[in-house]
Design an enzyme around this catalytic site. Structure first.
Site, PDB file in Angstrom:
ATOM      1  CG  HIS A 195      -9.263  -0.981  -1.312  1.00  0.00           C
ATOM      2  ND1 HIS A 195     -10.163  -0.483  -0.402  1.00  0.00           N
ATOM      3  CD2 HIS A 195      -8.344  -0.004  -1.496  1.00  0.00           C
ATOM      4  CE1 HIS A 195      -9.798   0.730  -0.037  1.00  0.00           C
ATOM      5  NE2 HIS A 195      -8.700   1.043  -0.699  1.00  0.00           N
ATOM      6  CB  CYS A 234      -8.193   4.545  -1.217  1.00  0.00           C
ATOM      7  SG  CYS A 234      -7.025   3.840  -0.058  1.00  0.00           S
ATOM      8  CG  ASP A 255     -12.146  -3.053   0.399  1.00  0.00           C
ATOM      9  OD1 ASP A 255     -11.239  -3.328   1.206  1.00  0.00           O
ATOM     10  OD2 ASP A 255     -12.286  -1.932  -0.109  1.00  0.00           O
TER      11      ASP A 255
END
Length: 245
Positions: free
Chosen positions: A212, A132, A179
């Site tokens: 994600h 991330c 995502d």
């Protein structure tokens, strides 16, 4: 965090109940979580946190996994003591929180960690992986530190630098198909531009149906349908490091 401009879609997700096998150390002006392998090694991996900080159990689990595979593994506090993002925070304040925690402004801390690994841990081969926010940071370091032998950027991408395709070291990019902040067109553009201009090995891999955070956020026992993708991504990560470090 998918890029420097857009808010991160992370929530705390499946936060592991995990204590860790390593120890916390002080390295000049920053703290770090360090795990050593069972046998002496000259190989190390820097692990870069997501927005929830260096103490997130999930990230420590990944750090320990690397150590179990023979690497000196270190997860520094790249926020340098500043509070990580809290899942109870108001998302409207995210950009304000991010102002003094830009993932592309970590060179001072990276220099400290690299020096520590070389001089105190006697390693000669160093790679970097990040998740991330840390995926963006990993992309940044691979663009600026040729001494790094390899990188793995997990759902992180720099999108607003004209030099973002000039990778210095072999890099694996891992993305989830679903995502919400990294659209697939950004991923395909990254792949296309790297194919056109990148002089080192790279791989851009998209995992079907994944969101994600799936590599380190989703616990296999909580999300059984995602287990094959989690395991495949972690195997890919380890194989990439094994190939180049």
């Amino acid at each position: 965090m998918a890029n420097e401009a857009a808010p991160c879609p992370c929530d705390i997700g499946d936060k592991m109940d995990y204590g860790g096998r390593g120890k916390e150390v002080q390295i000049e002006h920053i703290n770090a979580y360090l795990t050593k392998p069972s046998v002496k090694t000259e190989k190390a991996v820097i692990v870069i946190q997501d927005i929830f900080g260096w103490r997130l159990p999930n990230t420590r689990y990944m750090t320990d996994m690397l150590a179990q595979n023979g690497y000196m593994a270190i997860c520094p506090d790249f926020f340098v003591g500043k509070d990580p993002w809290n899942p109870t925070n108001d998302w409207s304040t995210f950009q304000e929180w991010l102002k003094d925690k830009q993932p592309t402004k970590i060179n001072k801390e990276a220099d400290v960690v690299l020096k520590y690994l070389k001089e105190q841990c006697n390693v000669t081969k160093i790679a970097v992986i990040g998740f991330c926010w840390g995926g963006v940071a990993t992309h940044h370091l691979i663009l600026h530190y040729p001494e790094l032998k390899a990188g793995v950027s997990v759902y992180g991408i720099i999108r607003d630098s004209e030099h973002r395709y000039n990778l210095h070291s072999p890099t694996l990019f891992i993305f989830g198909e679903n995502d919400s902040v990294i659209p697939l067109d950004q991923v395909t553009t990254l792949q296309k531009k790297l194919q056109e201009s990148c002089s080192v090995d790279f791989n851009v891999k998209i995992f079907p149906g994944q969101t994600h955070g799936f590599v380190h956020r989703k616990r296999e026992d909580v999300n059984p349908k995602d287990k094959p993708f989690i395991e495949e991504a972690r195997t890919d990560l380890l194989n990439w490091l094994k190939k180049y470090v």
